[in-house]
Scaffold this active site. Structure first.
Site, PDB file in Angstrom:
ATOM      1  N   ASP A  94      57.244 -37.283-135.877  1.00 25.27           N
ATOM      2  CA  ASP A  94      57.701 -37.236-137.256  1.00 25.27           C
ATOM      3  C   ASP A  94      56.785 -38.176-138.032  1.00 25.27           C
ATOM      4  O   ASP A  94      55.779 -38.658-137.492  1.00 25.27           O
ATOM      5  CB  ASP A  94      59.184 -37.673-137.330  1.00 25.27           C
ATOM      6  CG  ASP A  94      59.924 -36.967-138.461  1.00 25.27           C
ATOM      7  OD1 ASP A  94      59.522 -37.163-139.620  1.00 25.27           O
ATOM      8  OD2 ASP A  94      60.880 -36.223-138.181  1.00 25.27           O
TER       9      ASP A  94
ATOM     10  N   HIS B 225      56.575 -33.691-142.507  1.00 25.10           N
ATOM     11  CA  HIS B 225      56.954 -34.798-141.614  1.00 25.10           C
ATOM     12  C   HIS B 225      55.808 -35.161-140.676  1.00 25.10           C
ATOM     13  O   HIS B 225      56.016 -35.389-139.477  1.00 25.10           O
ATOM     14  CB  HIS B 225      58.221 -34.445-140.809  1.00 25.10           C
ATOM     15  CG  HIS B 225      59.485 -34.550-141.613  1.00 25.10           C
ATOM     16  ND1 HIS B 225      59.949 -35.744-142.126  1.00 25.10           N
ATOM     17  CD2 HIS B 225      60.367 -33.593-142.025  1.00 25.10           C
ATOM     18  CE1 HIS B 225      61.078 -35.523-142.799  1.00 25.10           C
ATOM     19  NE2 HIS B 225      61.343 -34.236-142.770  1.00 25.10           N
TER      20      HIS B 225
ATOM     21  N   GLU C 106      61.991 -29.558-144.761  1.00 26.95           N
ATOM     22  CA  GLU C 106      61.688 -30.536-145.814  1.00 26.95           C
ATOM     23  C   GLU C 106      60.190 -30.645-146.143  1.00 26.95           C
ATOM     24  O   GLU C 106      59.667 -31.742-146.302  1.00 26.95           O
ATOM     25  CB  GLU C 106      62.252 -31.913-145.418  1.00 26.95           C
ATOM     26  CG  GLU C 106      63.758 -31.887-145.233  1.00 26.95           C
ATOM     27  CD  GLU C 106      64.353 -33.225-144.787  1.00 26.95           C
ATOM     28  OE1 GLU C 106      65.497 -33.489-145.193  1.00 26.95           O
ATOM     29  OE2 GLU C 106      63.704 -33.969-144.039  1.00 26.95           O
TER      30      GLU C 106
END
Ligand SMILES: [Zn+2]
Length: 485
Positions: free
Chosen positions: A154, A217, A281
């Site tokens: 991440d 990410h 995201e």
């Protein structure tokens, strides 16, 4: 007996089995692994007298199901395969962990409701040691949770070596401490450690599904290889939390060399049929401003930068298929996919409620339900108490217990595409294994029952009363737990 998850059928008898007579497990040689693991797990209870615990093959039983018969002088576990035998032995292990001298005689017939019973651990935001991960996998298997989704990278850290891309661990593994200079923190799992964890888990019938979150990410990737970004940097491996604007450049062909190297590595380390590609995201601001991304947009006849994600997802799914793997992604990968529809074999993990999962099965895609709206985000606090640790919202025990992966509005053919459910432990605010245990238990117990036990046998009051005894088992395994429910 207070077994969790509650078995499909239990017939209790009047008699008892004296645990001082328990022998090692023996029986059908095809169950050698399961018997050996049980003999280690329950070593403290095993007496070296005459044989009393037998594992038998019963080919008529379904995959993962088992029958456990406990009589005064004999215990028999029968199943068609290793998973069923293992689960039968875990049920016996639960009884042993909560008794003093004797266990009640009974006959249990048991089988799961869903095939995907998952738990995700984020090892990027904080790094967790190999012994802790093994302890957690063993505890999952006691509850018949059978998928360990390993979030390996991440913004805050890349956690495994990739051949030809050394900076991912040299820079990307964030080997420092946030606030205590001089104390080493972070790091990565070596190939040898990963293989060790995979085989430890396989012996307990837990499958490990690795996740590489792409194309967002990815601060740890960009800090390691700045040319993979739109602006060229500078980037840093993040020690803050949130959603960052810098993502991999959709106009740069070199990202596909990177994906190929990562997938080759994963295919070599993880026998699982699945690889999780993240996809959540992603912010599109950089793609909108980047000349290379704009050129790609024109080439692919797309009108908006955000549609580039479906183009990348398409390629990722294809690249995994070439390596014999099926892609799983967060529900965002369903979006903006008019031009590049989500490939049919891709699986959706629905996290922003169950709507993504519902939409995916309407489109004929397989689904795993992990809604943050129904208790499956176990980084959320156990209760409203301001002194409780945890992130953002509240995921009470009753909520995850009652989460049903199926929705009333699903047609039968759509419901058949739902593989099961999962709890996710994100670790922005969970710096160590002890706290990870506290966030996980007893919510994992509730999840396990929700995914294993036949729906008509589920009852939260009944679960709560069984949990009182089950908590002793967790204590005995030295698992920290939240106690106020
Ligand atoms: Zn770009």
């Amino acid at each position: 007996m207070s077994i969790i998850p509650k078995p499909a059928e239990i017939m209790e008898k009047e008699t008892v089995f004296d645990i001082k007579k328990l022998s090692k497990a023996s029986g059908d040689p095809s169950f050698k692994n399961e018997m050996e693991v049980f003999n280690i797990q329950c070593g403290e209870f095993i007496y070296s007298g005459p044989e009393t615990l037998v594992c038998e093959k019963d080919s008529a039983l379904k995959d993962e199901s088992y029958e456990l018969s406990i009589d005064p002088g004999r215990i028999c576990v029968a199943a068609a395969g290793g998973a069923g035998i293992y689960y039968g032995l875990q049920t016996l292990r639960q009884l042993l962990l909560s008794c003093d001298k004797e266990i009640p005689c009974c006959k249990i017939k048991d089988y799961p409701r869903f095939s995907w019973r998952g738990y995700m651990l984020d090892c990027s935001r904080h790094f967790f040691t190999v012994p802790f991960i093994k302890k957690m996998i063993d505890a999952l298997s006691l509850h018949r949770i059978n998928k360990f989704h390993w979030h390996l990278c991440d913004d805050q850290g890349w956690r495994f070596p990739v051949k030809g891309w050394p900076a991912l661990i040299e820079k990307g593994s964030r080997r420092e401490t946030l606030n205590v200079p001089g104390r080493e923190y972070g790091g990565f799992y070596t190939a040898e450690e990963i293989r060790d964890i995979v085989s430890f888990a396989a012996a307990r019938h837990v499958e490990i599904i690795p996740e590489v979150d792409l194309p967002g990410h990815t601060s740890a990737v960009l800090a390691s290889y700045p040319d993979l970004g739109c602006s060229g940097g500078p980037y840093r491996v993040e020690d803050r939390y949130g959603i960052f604007e810098d993502v991999l450049c959709a106009g740069n062909d070199r990202i596909f060399d990177f994906f190929a190297a990562v997938f080759d590595t994963l295919a070599g380390l993880f026998p699982s049929d699945w690889v999780h590609i993240g996809g959540d995201e992603v912010l599109y601001k950089r793609w909108s401003a980047c000349p290379k991304c704009q050129k790609r947009l024109e080439e692919q006849k797309l009108s908006e930068a955000r549609e580039l994600q479906s183009w990348i997802t398409h390629r990722l799914v294809q690249m995994l298929a070439e390596r014999g793997k099926t892609a799983i992604g967060w529900d965002e990968i369903l979006e903006d996919s008019k031009q590049f529809p989500l490939p049919e074999n891709a699986v959706i993990m629905s996290w922003r409620g169950k709507e993504g999962g519902l939409e995916a099965c309407r489109r004929g895609r397989k689904v795993i339900m992990s809604p943050n709206t129904e208790g499956c985000y176990i980084d959320y606090k156990h209760s409203e108490d301001p002194e409780e640790p945890g992130n953002i919202g509240i995921s009470p025990l009753s909520s995850i217990y009652n989460m049903d992966p199926l929705c009333p509005e699903m047609k039968e053919s759509e419901a058949a595409l739902v593989m099961g459910g999962q709890a996710n432990l994100w670790t922005e605010l969970i710096p160590n294994g002890r706290l990870a245990e506290y966030m996980s238990f007893p919510r994992i117990c509730a999840l396990a029952e929700g995914l294993w036990t036949p729906k008509d046998k589920k009852n939260y009051e009944d679960f709560s009363s069984r949990l009182a005894l089950h908590r002793l088992r967790l204590d005995r395994l030295d698992l920290l737990q939240y106690r106020r429910d």
